[in-house]
Design a protein around this motif. Structure first.
Motif, PDB file in Angstrom:
ATOM      1  N   ALA A  68     -46.518  47.865  43.489  1.00  0.00           N
ATOM      2  CA  ALA A  68     -46.008  48.935  43.562  1.00  0.00           C
ATOM      3  C   ALA A  68     -44.528  49.192  44.867  1.00  0.00           C
ATOM      4  CB  ALA A  68     -46.534  49.563  43.373  1.00  0.00           C
ATOM      5  N   THR A  69     -45.653  48.395  46.538  1.00  0.00           N
ATOM      6  CA  THR A  69     -45.026  48.620  47.283  1.00  0.00           C
ATOM      7  C   THR A  69     -44.054  47.381  48.379  1.00  0.00           C
ATOM      8  OG1 THR A  69     -46.241  49.488  48.521  1.00  0.00           O
ATOM      9  CG2 THR A  69     -45.537  48.757  50.057  1.00  0.00           C
ATOM     10  N   PHE A  70     -44.724  46.206  47.535  1.00  0.00           N
ATOM     11  CA  PHE A  70     -43.709  44.987  47.275  1.00  0.00           C
ATOM     12  C   PHE A  70     -42.740  44.054  46.991  1.00  0.00           C
ATOM     13  CE2 PHE A  70     -46.779  46.199  50.869  1.00  0.00           C
ATOM     14  CZ  PHE A  70     -46.328  45.931  51.510  1.00  0.00           C
ATOM     15  N   VAL A  71     -43.503  44.529  45.180  1.00  0.00           N
ATOM     16  CA  VAL A  71     -42.728  43.630  44.203  1.00  0.00           C
ATOM     17  C   VAL A  71     -41.784  44.204  42.941  1.00  0.00           C
ATOM     18  CG1 VAL A  71     -43.996  42.057  42.542  1.00  0.00           C
ATOM     19  CG2 VAL A  71     -45.254  42.464  44.828  1.00  0.00           C
ATOM     20  N   ASP A  72     -43.120  45.206  42.498  1.00  0.00           N
ATOM     21  CA  ASP A  72     -41.634  45.841  41.320  1.00  0.00           C
ATOM     22  C   ASP A  72     -41.018  46.300  42.180  1.00  0.00           C
ATOM     23  OD1 ASP A  72     -43.867  45.060  39.813  1.00  0.00           O
ATOM     24  OD2 ASP A  72     -44.710  46.588  39.818  1.00  0.00           O
ATOM     25  N   SER A  73     -39.318  45.657  41.365  1.00  0.00           N
ATOM     26  CA  SER A  73     -37.853  46.630  41.726  1.00  0.00           C
ATOM     27  C   SER A  73     -37.249  46.151  43.052  1.00  0.00           C
ATOM     28  CB  SER A  73     -37.682  47.607  41.566  1.00  0.00           C
ATOM     29  OG  SER A  73     -37.906  47.707  40.271  1.00  0.00           O
ATOM     30  N   ARG A  74     -38.285  45.266  43.867  1.00  0.00           N
ATOM     31  CA  ARG A  74     -38.309  44.612  44.923  1.00  0.00           C
ATOM     32  C   ARG A  74     -37.662  42.793  45.199  1.00  0.00           C
ATOM     33  NH1 ARG A  74     -39.190  48.898  44.873  1.00  0.00           N
ATOM     34  NH2 ARG A  74     -39.229  50.646  46.757  1.00  0.00           N
ATOM     35  N   ALA A  75     -38.074  41.729  43.845  1.00  0.00           N
ATOM     36  CA  ALA A  75     -38.316  40.836  43.627  1.00  0.00           C
ATOM     37  C   ALA A  75     -36.790  40.773  43.565  1.00  0.00           C
ATOM     38  CB  ALA A  75     -39.430  40.556  43.043  1.00  0.00           C
ATOM     39  N   TYR A  76     -36.561  40.674  42.426  1.00  0.00           N
ATOM     40  CA  TYR A  76     -35.332  40.621  41.443  1.00  0.00           C
ATOM     41  C   TYR A  76     -33.932  40.551  42.419  1.00  0.00           C
ATOM     42  CZ  TYR A  76     -32.885  44.822  40.312  1.00  0.00           C
ATOM     43  OH  TYR A  76     -32.493  46.558  40.008  1.00  0.00           O
ATOM     44  N   PRO A  77     -34.048  41.347  43.069  1.00  0.00           N
ATOM     45  CA  PRO A  77     -32.754  41.441  44.285  1.00  0.00           C
ATOM     46  C   PRO A  77     -32.828  40.626  44.746  1.00  0.00           C
ATOM     47  CG  PRO A  77     -33.977  43.852  44.047  1.00  0.00           C
ATOM     48  CD  PRO A  77     -34.724  43.319  43.099  1.00  0.00           C
ATOM     49  N   VAL A  78     -33.739  39.781  45.614  1.00  0.00           N
ATOM     50  CA  VAL A  78     -33.613  38.680  46.518  1.00  0.00           C
ATOM     51  C   VAL A  78     -32.967  37.639  45.814  1.00  0.00           C
ATOM     52  CG1 VAL A  78     -35.019  36.997  47.207  1.00  0.00           C
ATOM     53  CG2 VAL A  78     -35.419  38.852  47.659  1.00  0.00           C
ATOM     54  N   PHE A  79     -33.042  37.348  44.532  1.00  0.00           N
ATOM     55  CA  PHE A  79     -32.498  36.408  43.781  1.00  0.00           C
ATOM     56  C   PHE A  79     -31.278  36.932  43.614  1.00  0.00           C
ATOM     57  CE2 PHE A  79     -36.299  35.241  42.790  1.00  0.00           C
ATOM     58  CZ  PHE A  79     -35.983  34.282  43.577  1.00  0.00           C
ATOM     59  N   ALA A  80     -30.299  38.555  43.400  1.00  0.00           N
ATOM     60  CA  ALA A  80     -29.421  38.908  43.452  1.00  0.00           C
ATOM     61  C   ALA A  80     -28.567  38.401  44.641  1.00  0.00           C
ATOM     62  CB  ALA A  80     -29.125  40.696  42.721  1.00  0.00           C
ATOM     63  N   VAL A  81     -28.555  39.032  45.512  1.00  0.00           N
ATOM     64  CA  VAL A  81     -28.169  38.442  46.729  1.00  0.00           C
ATOM     65  C   VAL A  81     -27.752  37.291  46.613  1.00  0.00           C
ATOM     66  CG1 VAL A  81     -28.516  38.329  48.865  1.00  0.00           C
ATOM     67  CG2 VAL A  81     -29.129  40.714  48.277  1.00  0.00           C
ATOM     68  N   MET A  82     -28.852  36.278  47.104  1.00  0.00           N
ATOM     69  CA  MET A  82     -29.069  34.755  46.542  1.00  0.00           C
ATOM     70  C   MET A  82     -27.391  34.557  45.604  1.00  0.00           C
ATOM     71  SD  MET A  82     -30.357  34.689  49.439  1.00  0.00           S
ATOM     72  CE  MET A  82     -29.939  32.887  49.561  1.00  0.00           C
ATOM     73  N   PHE A  83     -27.971  34.109  44.468  1.00  0.00           N
ATOM     74  CA  PHE A  83     -26.829  35.141  43.442  1.00  0.00           C
ATOM     75  C   PHE A  83     -25.199  34.565  43.823  1.00  0.00           C
ATOM     76  CE2 PHE A  83     -24.235  35.739  39.883  1.00  0.00           C
ATOM     77  CZ  PHE A  83     -24.488  34.151  38.782  1.00  0.00           C
ATOM     78  N   GLY A  84     -24.951  36.146  44.302  1.00  0.00           N
ATOM     79  CA  GLY A  84     -23.498  35.946  44.901  1.00  0.00           C
ATOM     80  C   GLY A  84     -23.097  34.439  46.129  1.00  0.00           C
ATOM     81  N   TYR A  85     -24.339  34.857  46.981  1.00  0.00           N
ATOM     82  CA  TYR A  85     -24.491  33.769  47.963  1.00  0.00           C
ATOM     83  C   TYR A  85     -23.732  32.711  47.415  1.00  0.00           C
ATOM     84  CZ  TYR A  85     -25.425  32.229  52.868  1.00  0.00           C
ATOM     85  OH  TYR A  85     -24.922  32.457  54.418  1.00  0.00           O
ATOM     86  N   GLY A  86     -24.929  32.154  46.304  1.00  0.00           N
ATOM     87  CA  GLY A  86     -24.564  30.600  46.037  1.00  0.00           C
ATOM     88  C   GLY A  86     -22.816  31.124  45.336  1.00  0.00           C
ATOM     89  N   LEU A  87     -22.664  31.683  45.109  1.00  0.00           N
ATOM     90  CA  LEU A  87     -21.039  31.920  44.414  1.00  0.00           C
ATOM     91  C   LEU A  87     -20.394  31.282  44.965  1.00  0.00           C
ATOM     92  CD1 LEU A  87     -21.046  34.689  41.811  1.00  0.00           C
ATOM     93  CD2 LEU A  87     -21.011  32.287  41.167  1.00  0.00           C
TER      94      LEU A  87
END
Length: 384
Positions: A68-87
């Motif tokens: 709950a502290t480090f993973v849930d709802s905290r991992a997928y935003p990393v890939f969202a940031v990286m997706f925008g970066y990749g565009l």
């Protein structure tokens, strides 16, 4: 005033070569696939979300707290940031062909997502990436630097909103006997593969609609890529330190009340737990830029270290690794398959599958992952 789609572009049609890739993005993707594995394996194990045992005991309490502290709802935003970066990276490389290439690539991602969701897991993100990618290509990439500063204001407004939600949640604390509960998913509870497939077809569109608003997180990645922050982390060390500290600080502090409930350390009335869940979700978005900045800093220290090579190899094949995980969870946790369950089993399976995937990625050597190879073939159409 607007700028071209590919600011400071040097057109070089075709996919980026492995030797041209920056370390930080691949390191972040490869490492954070472990967190994606932990989250999704738990969803399967408990046939619902958030995939945490509502009555944990012993070591399960620790796992729930950390999740709950480090993973849930905290991992997928990393890939969202990286997706925008990749565009932006793709657009910069493709020059005048950028819009056509990106629209084709993101349309393919929607198709990949539909297949993934139908066959394996309703909680697919590929389709949502495709939709957001099309919107970003049409509405965001060709804008000026001044326009892109709007995303920083949006994050500032969200920070104020998160603060208000946190204050209200703490001010409204009421004792009770309510703890964490899982919201069931019919596809994960189905007793046959055919039933699960039918349920996934109904669940995927709803899930995709709920995650498309992460375009604001993707936009932040676009802003960062325009400044080449991860290509040259040494030149942006101060920004990365502040982003990692503030982003992860907000994510951890905002998730702490909910994590204590998840660990069974405290109980409140249902309204208070719901407020804590909202705070947990909104502050989780700060984990995206926070973790990305952290990996940018780590890339400075770990460049050339042999032990990071397998993780980087997985990061270069992150979509294949993501799909492999879904196939594993379907086989391990579905009631009609092995039917495994439990917090510790899910965590152990997640770590095991992640280790297997980094080994497989490194064994591929110079070859691309199967999903990446297919996507690139569709995107760049080498025969034309």
């Amino acid at each position: 005033m607007t700028t071209t789609l590919t600011t400071e572009a040097t057109p070089n049609p075709g996919p980026v070569r492995r030797t041209e890739r920056a370390l930080a993005p691949d390191l972040a993707r490869g490492a954070m696939l472990l967190f994606i594995a932990l989250a999704n394996a738990a969803n399967f194990a408990f046939a619902g979300q958030p995939g945490l045992d509502p009555t944990p005991h012993g070591l399960e309490r620790v796992v729930n707290f950390l999740m709950a502290t480090f993973v849930d709802s905290r991992a997928y935003p990393v890939f969202a940031v990286m997706f925008g970066y990749g565009l932006v990276q793709i657009a910069r490389r493709q020059g005048d062909a950028a819009r056509r290439v990106l629209l084709r690539r993101n349309t393919a991602l929607i198709c990949f997502g539909l297949v993934h969701a139908t066959l394996l897991y309703f909680g697919d993100f590929l389709g949502a990436y495709g939709i957001v990618g099309i919107l970003a290509t049409l509405l965001l990439l060709g804008r000026s630097d001044r326009f892109h500063r709007v995303v920083l204001w949006l994050w500032g407004i969200q920070t104020v909103s998160a603060t208000v939600i946190g204050v209200l949640a703490l001010a409204g604390l009421r004792g009770g006997d309510s703890g964490l509960t899982n919201t069931p998913n019919a596809s994960l509870e189905a007793t046959s593969y055919w039933q699960s497939l039918q349920h996934r077809l109904a669940e995927w569109p709803v899930h995709t609609a709920t995650v498309v608003p992460f375009i604001v997180i993707v936009w932040l990645g676009i802003w960062a890529a325009r400044r080449r922050i991860l290509e040259d982390p040494a030149a942006h060390r101060t920004l990365l330190r502040w982003t990692a500290g503030v982003g992860l600080g907000i994510a951890v502090l905002g998730g702490l009340p909910y994590a204590l409930v998840a660990a069974g350390a405290v109980t409140f009335d249902a309204g208070t737990v719901e407020a804590m869940a909202r705070l947990h979700a909104i502050t989780g978005e700060y984990g995206g830029p926070g973790y990305v900045a952290l990996f940018g800093l780590l890339a400075l220290r770990l460049r050339g270290k042999r032990f990071v090579a397998p993780v980087v190899a997985l990061g270069q094949r992150s979509m294949s690794g993501y799909l492999l995980q879904s196939a594993a969870w379907l086989a391990l946790f579905s009631p009609w398959a092995l039917g495994l369950d439990g917090t510790l089993v899910a965590a152990g399976a997640a770590i095991g599958v992640w280790l297997l995937s980094i080994g497989a990625a490194q064994a591929l050597g110079e070859r691309r992952g199967p999903a990446e190879a297919l996507l690139r073939r569709i995107t760049y159409r080498p025969g034309r």
